[in-house]
Design a protein around this motif. Sequence first.
Motif, PDB file in Angstrom:
ATOM      1  N   UNK A 282      -0.981   1.928   5.932  1.00  0.00           N
ATOM      2  CA  UNK A 282      -2.401   1.620   5.772  1.00  0.00           C
ATOM      3  C   UNK A 282      -3.012   2.472   4.665  1.00  0.00           C
ATOM      4  N   UNK A 283      -2.396   3.618   4.396  1.00  0.00           N
ATOM      5  CA  UNK A 283      -2.872   4.535   3.348  1.00  0.00           C
ATOM      6  C   UNK A 283      -1.662   4.861   2.469  1.00  0.00           C
ATOM      7  N   UNK A 284      -1.808   4.777   1.150  1.00  0.00           N
ATOM      8  CA  UNK A 284      -0.674   5.047   0.268  1.00  0.00           C
ATOM      9  C   UNK A 284      -0.030   6.406   0.529  1.00  0.00           C
TER      10      UNK A 284
ATOM     11  N   UNK B  12       0.819  -1.212   0.000  1.00  0.00           N
ATOM     12  CA  UNK B  12       0.000   0.000   0.000  1.00  0.00           C
ATOM     13  C   UNK B  12       0.851   1.260   0.000  1.00  0.00           C
TER      14      UNK B  12
END
Lengths: 161, 161, 161, 161
Positions: free
Chosen positions: A107-109, A11
Amino acid sequence: MTLRLIATGGTFDKHYDELNGKLDFAESHLPQVIARSRMTIPVALEVLPLLDSLDMQDADRQRVLASCQAAREKSIVIIHGTDTMRETATVLGSAQLDQTIVLTGAMIPYEIANSDALFNLGFACGVAQTLPPGVYVAMNGKVFTWDNVTKNRAAGVFQAL
Amino acid sequence: MTLRLIATGGTFDKHYDELNGKLDFAESHLPQVIARSRMTIPVALEVLPLLDSLDMQDADRQRVLASCQAAREKSIVIIHGTDTMRETATVLGSAQLDQTIVLTGAMIPYEIANSDALFNLGFACGVAQTLPPGVYVAMNGKVFTWDNVTKNRAAGVFQAL
Amino acid sequence: MTLRLIATGGTFDKHYDELNGKLDFAESHLPQVIARSRMTIPVALEVLPLLDSLDMQDADRQRVLASCQAAREKSIVIIHGTDTMRETATVLGSAQLDQTIVLTGAMIPYEIANSDALFNLGFACGVAQTLPPGVYVAMNGKVFTWDNVTKNRAAGVFQAL
Amino acid sequence: MTLRLIATGGTFDKHYDELNGKLDFAESHLPQVIARSRMTIPVALEVLPLLDSLDMQDADRQRVLASCQAAREKSIVIIHGTDTMRETATVLGSAQLDQTIVLTGAMIPYEIANSDALFNLGFACGVAQTLPPGVYVAMNGKVFTWDNVTKNRAAGVFQAL
């Protein structure tokens, strides 16, 4: 002291493809991220094929292991997808190398608002220089040993077994 | 294990005031940054008066020291301006506390493009949990002991003496 | 003069869901975007069900038409997915309303780096106040009439027929 | 139809200098902004000396006027500081050129979080193509004629006299 960073995708490194509307991989963001971090320790970046960690096969994990074995650096940070981070950590941990190897991800790009990527990389680059040799997962501001960590997918966080 | 974060201002926390066009302090960004980090270790945030570190007086450094002395946590991260980070580190180092105290900051404010703030905070939160008791400066992906660090202002980086 | 904004979803408003790793819809970003724009003209925001425009059915386009028909504002901006923007524009254009209706969207979601969302919305809010009544598509810094526009999917841009 | 963009500095284009901690001017952000906008209309960018508009002298405004007079494009957008946008608009308006000239800027620099720069530029690029010849200020989602606009500095917004 040199720090080796090994990018494997996940991710952290996903990129939005505006032509097909999907998150996929293009060039790694790591060169840009390293510049942004203003690190003055020598950093050796190694970009392996960028994969969603759900698509990683045994051969892919062996390639990560081979990179660690070939590295002369004592401190290694691996940027990896979260879903099978534990599996790769197990492969590396079982090899009992004499290096400090820290797996992290996001968890988030990196390129999406509110991403934890930069924090996590900083965290991992710190503990990779201070922990004794071994294989660790560094996520959520915590260090886990490779044989005592799991991703709680419902909550989206890593925790000890 | 709980991590204490002490915000004292500095470039990290500066805010652009659109009415006067200046970078100044408003509410600390730390609550938002902590949420973004997705840290699951307990974090105690203490926001002291936010100052440009060039404006810090002895009394301000004593207040930071008092916060550390009053803290029950073994790991403390102090977000501080870079220009006098060394001076505050000296005050804390001389006090010989039995805690791991890590000062960090940023060359570019958190809210400005290409900021190193999030990386540095992650780095500091990592080494604060892994280093032995003592006072350290964590910048540019490196850990410095409080009595062997200086800011090279021409280059904008920290280095050993 | 009041400006009506109608959010219908599309790439502009997509949100990264960190639990499943997909781009989907949550709360519309429009309230935040409107605040950021510092518009002082009165803005009436209407949030319809947020959809990927490839998932839009006839009933969904009729709902957009009904919103325009019910609106008392002379200037309307519709935030819409790019893939079927032309189809919705055709439904609205055929209705021959006495308003200036401008459809816009984005090639990259608002919350992803390098997004064109904010530029496109500004562009649309401008021409919605200055064009004569009619239905238009405003993308790529150009205004197209509803009956002379198509999306070139290979290039990711809008062009006249 | 070609659109001319003239960069003159102002808050829109300010850059944070990490060595001295000040907001100043370096390279214009406009080439990057234009790429991000994905405009397919031909755009001619002209970068004049970048100035804080409080530092603009008569000669600087005359240079902007000269650029407009020399331009063959019928639509011109000028990126300008907000504090003396009205003064430059007056110089341009008094010259009674046969072009549509739109001045815009930003309350928050392009590179700082929550900036209105991209919205404002989109807005200006839209109305510059649709308004009749004349000189306008486009800010806060509104179009003002050059002789009926003022910046309310206490509120940080533009309004009619």
